[in-house]
Design an enzyme around this catalytic site. Sequence first.
Site, PDB file in Angstrom:
ATOM      1  N   HIS A  76     -12.808   6.192   9.503  1.00 19.89           N
ATOM      2  CA  HIS A  76     -13.051   6.042   7.954  1.00 19.89           C
ATOM      3  C   HIS A  76     -12.362   4.788   7.690  1.00 19.89           C
ATOM      4  CE1 HIS A  76     -12.575  10.566   6.426  1.00 19.89           C
ATOM      5  NE2 HIS A  76     -12.484  11.174   8.304  1.00 19.89           N
ATOM      6  N   LYS A 100      -3.959   4.450  -6.313  1.00 17.22           N
ATOM      7  CA  LYS A 100      -4.662   4.440  -5.033  1.00 17.22           C
ATOM      8  C   LYS A 100      -3.689   3.600  -3.949  1.00 17.22           C
ATOM      9  CE  LYS A 100      -8.100   1.313  -6.272  1.00 17.22           C
ATOM     10  NZ  LYS A 100      -9.946   2.241  -5.219  1.00 17.22           N
ATOM     11  N   ARG A 101      -3.941   4.080  -2.642  1.00 19.18           N
ATOM     12  CA  ARG A 101      -2.887   3.300  -2.581  1.00 19.18           C
ATOM     13  C   ARG A 101      -2.607   1.763  -1.934  1.00 19.18           C
ATOM     14  NH1 ARG A 101       0.068   6.758   1.452  1.00 19.18           N
ATOM     15  NH2 ARG A 101       1.541   4.942   2.620  1.00 19.18           N
ATOM     16  N   LYS A 152      -7.349  -3.334  -1.052  1.00 16.70           N
ATOM     17  CA  LYS A 152      -7.667  -2.604  -2.189  1.00 16.70           C
ATOM     18  C   LYS A 152      -7.561  -3.686  -3.397  1.00 16.70           C
ATOM     19  CE  LYS A 152      -7.114   1.709  -0.600  1.00 16.70           C
ATOM     20  NZ  LYS A 152      -7.697   2.441  -0.774  1.00 16.70           N
ATOM     21  N   THR A 157     -12.668   7.831  -3.027  1.00 12.37           N
ATOM     22  CA  THR A 157     -13.514   8.252  -3.582  1.00 12.37           C
ATOM     23  C   THR A 157     -12.785   8.594  -4.714  1.00 12.37           C
ATOM     24  OG1 THR A 157     -11.709   9.899  -2.120  1.00 12.37           O
ATOM     25  CG2 THR A 157     -13.671  10.529  -1.247  1.00 12.37           C
ATOM     26  N   LYS A 208     -14.458  10.389  -8.634  1.00  8.87           N
ATOM     27  CA  LYS A 208     -13.183  10.997  -9.531  1.00  8.87           C
ATOM     28  C   LYS A 208     -13.115  10.604 -11.228  1.00  8.87           C
ATOM     29  CE  LYS A 208     -10.764  12.580  -5.925  1.00  8.87           C
ATOM     30  NZ  LYS A 208     -10.032  12.194  -4.380  1.00  8.87           N
TER      31      LYS A 208
HETATM   32  C1  26W Z   1      -2.779   6.175  11.879  1.00 13.17           C
HETATM   33  C2  26W Z   1      -2.554   5.963  10.768  1.00 13.17           C
HETATM   34  C3  26W Z   1      -3.922   6.527  10.109  1.00 13.17           C
HETATM   35  C4  26W Z   1      -3.905   6.934   8.965  1.00 13.17           C
HETATM   36  C5  26W Z   1      -4.327   7.138   7.897  1.00 13.17           C
HETATM   37  C6  26W Z   1      -4.975   4.734   9.655  1.00 13.17           C
HETATM   38  C7  26W Z   1      -5.407   5.086   8.710  1.00 13.17           C
HETATM   39  C8  26W Z   1      -5.870   6.268   8.052  1.00 13.17           C
HETATM   40  C9  26W Z   1      -6.930   5.917   6.935  1.00 13.17           C
HETATM   41  C10 26W Z   1      -7.990   6.808   7.426  1.00 13.17           C
HETATM   42  C11 26W Z   1      -6.515   6.036   5.705  1.00 13.17           C
HETATM   43  C12 26W Z   1      -7.825   6.986   4.920  1.00 13.17           C
HETATM   44  O1  26W Z   1      -6.903   7.656   4.096  1.00 13.17           O
HETATM   45  N1  26W Z   1      -8.772   6.249   4.683  1.00 13.17           N
HETATM   46  C13 26W Z   1      -9.749   6.347   3.430  1.00 13.17           C
HETATM   47  O2  26W Z   1     -11.026   7.695   3.806  1.00 13.17           O
HETATM   48  C14 26W Z   1     -10.968   8.118   3.333  1.00 13.17           C
HETATM   49  C15 26W Z   1     -12.247   9.101   3.247  1.00 13.17           C
HETATM   50  O3  26W Z   1     -12.977   8.731   3.795  1.00 13.17           O
HETATM   51  C16 26W Z   1     -11.762   6.987   2.335  1.00 13.17           C
HETATM   52  O4  26W Z   1     -12.958   6.996   1.062  1.00 13.17           O
HETATM   53  C17 26W Z   1     -11.636   5.403   1.963  1.00 13.17           C
HETATM   54  O5  26W Z   1     -12.342   4.178   1.501  1.00 13.17           O
HETATM   55  C18 26W Z   1     -11.316   5.324   3.044  1.00 13.17           C
HETATM   56  O6  26W Z   1      -9.791   4.335   3.139  1.00 13.17           O
END
Ligand code: 26W
Length: 816
Positions: A354, A545-546, A551, A653, A657
């Site tokens: 992701h 978004k975060r 971003k 995503t 939406k």
């Molecule tokens: C280990 C800490 C950590 C926690 C969560 C690192 C990374 C994440 C996620 C991978 C971050 C995340 O939410 N990524 C998002 O995933 C979405 C679903 O696929 C995508 O639409 C977003 O572009 C992506 O940033």
Amino acid sequence: MTAGAFAERFLHYLRYTRGLELADAGPADHVAALALAVREALVDRAVASRKAWTEFQAKTVHYLSMEYLLGRLLINNLIATGLLEPAREAMQSLGLNLDTIADEEIDPGLGNGGLGRLAACFLDSLATLNYPAYGYGLRYEYGMFRQELRDGWQVERPDRWLKGGYAWEIQRPDLTVPVKVGGRVEWRQGRHGKNRPVWVDWRVLYGVPHDVLIAGYGTPNVSVLRLWAAEAPREFDFQIFSQGDFLRAVAERERTEAITRVLYPADYVAAGRRLRLLQEYLLVAASVHDVVSRFRLRYGEAWELFPTKVAFQLNDTHPALTIVELMRFFLDDAELRWAQAWDLTRASCSYTNHTLLPEALETWPVALMESVIPRHVQIIYEINRRMLDEVGSANPRDLDRLERLSLVHEDGEKRFRMANLAIAGSHRINGVAKLHTELLRTRVARDFAELWPERFVAITNGITPRRWLLSCNPRLADLVTSRIGEGWERDLDRLSELAHLADEAEFQQRFMAVKRENKGDLVESIRTLCGIAVDPGSMFDVQIKRLHEYKRQLLNAMHIIALYRRIKDDPSRAVTPRTFIFGAKAAPSYHMAKLVIRLINGIAAIVNSDPDVGGRLKVAFLPDYRVTLAEQIIPAADLSEQISTAGWEASGTGNMKLALNGALTIGTLDGANIEIRDAVGEDNIFIFGLTAEQGAVLTISGHYDPWSYYRADPELAAIIDTLRKGTFTPGDESASHEIWSVLMEHGDRYLHLADFRSYVEAQSRVGALYPDQRAWAAKAIRNVAAMGWFSSDRAIRRYVEEIWHLDQVKIGAGEA
Ligand code: 26W
């Protein structure tokens, strides 16, 4: 079910679970009783689903994720079960209002952002498409923090979401599973005389499942979300209590149960902490145990069938230990040989990546892992040895490549690379958009993609139309249904039937009337939440978004400053009135992200109250962005900001939406934006900025110099100067100055200056179009009509075809 019968059921639960008569019940009691009344229908369906899955011996997918962002469930579940109208009438007959009650439901914030919400959309689609599916996760006692704003700064408050009880969950103490941790490995003589490793001196803790049932829409099939809570063993207490060390016993229990106390509130940065490792391991070990037990009940020891009955999907690397835990089980408990164990493991696991952000890629210190799961460390080393032997014998001289493929990062403190492990142990690895998969193949996982090209697939994310149109935007949903009939909720491609209405004046008017009403609702929320009065006739320009530098909320802020300065320059100039709406949480430890929040709120304070602006620009930062707030903002949005530095947003995503709800997108050629452009057509989207390729060339060449843009563009220079001086953060000038420094003294990693002019020009085109409401409506309608492909139903079908190979199951009992 009639309204009368529903009312009776509701009163029954008020009385027998809360001990209350209607007159004495409060809002929390109403929500709980309503949830329980609907849950009955879900339980009946779940029982029937389980029966059918078992009877057909259907292959089942197990989605493993550290995060789930379910949002509120009441309205969704009422819609899915066909009980919305009976419930509405029932409440009315009791002198209550369903929507007011629904507004009291808490939003379980068991995730950070996109990855967690995607998991929730997928469970909805899996249920709706009649696939057998379990989601596995953790039941954090404290979810994502509540965000408050004080003097423009983010302040975090604990989210004790379970304090009033959570009516949707069903605790299953009967299915508690043991999980071993700690200890060491000894070599002992096994049954066949061979020396074998034995994990000894471990201690045990327990995972206690809590199930949340996720209803399919228009079908009795239900997905089960099983969330584990950590529990300390009772036996342990007796031992220590009897030795008189009461305090130590209690403290130890406390430490164990703390494992599921709190969600890590940071994404895009790997924590590397022991508690997080314990969380990931608990999720994996408890889930594998659960799945293996169910397999054994049905198929005994016929392990060769395992991959034909069981699929594990790893939601990023967080549950990558699944691969190792399965190996441990097959080797140590089932006593299979390595080759068979490995084939079964790889054939049942697959991994979704992701993010490509280097700092988000997990690595774990070997020493830390050794202290928690020593046997797993051995197995990882052995996986690595065999993989490198195989690759090395084909290609003995390429030592650099072996180093890059290795599961162990050797330079300095030894660490395991979880992405390498996840790739090595999966038969399919997928990216979440076309571009993202391409970058995964050619950059981050290049050596693996060269070795095993057939294992890499692109599956673009999707969103569930049930939550993200039908339930969050009933006005638009009704309008759509009035023109194309029902059925689009389960077959979103049917939205294309709206395309020919894009130029029809009457439909445009209705469409814009819906948007206007939704904006009216949001105006009220903004007044309550921020105390800001905004004009529903202005363009609602939304970025939700975060908060992350890639971003580029900061680029958005720079544009607002540009518009403000132009007005100050010439207050009489014509501007398209805009309301800038932000929603974003910053990771508590992410300093720069918090500065950007402070800056946006500083801009808001100045712009909103400047008489020269005269209300033509308003900025509102809505606190505590979460699923529930997204559901209020998205139906009211005109413009969707998807402005990440190209190459960094895996998919996005929120972009889908917002477009589904009739917002036009301004965005870079990043993530799924590219596919949205392809679907809606270039004329119906505002694309700007460098491509991922151009950005990479600029960055990697070392030629990127933000100052060259500063010197070439006086307006940009003036904006950058305001950041240096702290013009928009009076009293906190250093906050703004730090932002300036990141851009101008530390190389502007995310290319804000490079994309600024192109962004502002695209925004001018947006501003010029908006006053032509007919032309705007036509484009917005074309967006809605083209969004069918972005349904998570399509995404799930792709996972089924490319990875899981599941069969749909017909559920016998229960009405559809
Ligand atoms: C280990 C800490 C950590 C926690 C969560 C690192 C990374 C994440 C996620 C991978 C971050 C995340 O939410 N990524 C998002 O995933 C979405 C679903 O696929 C995508 O639409 C977003 O572009 C992506 O940033």
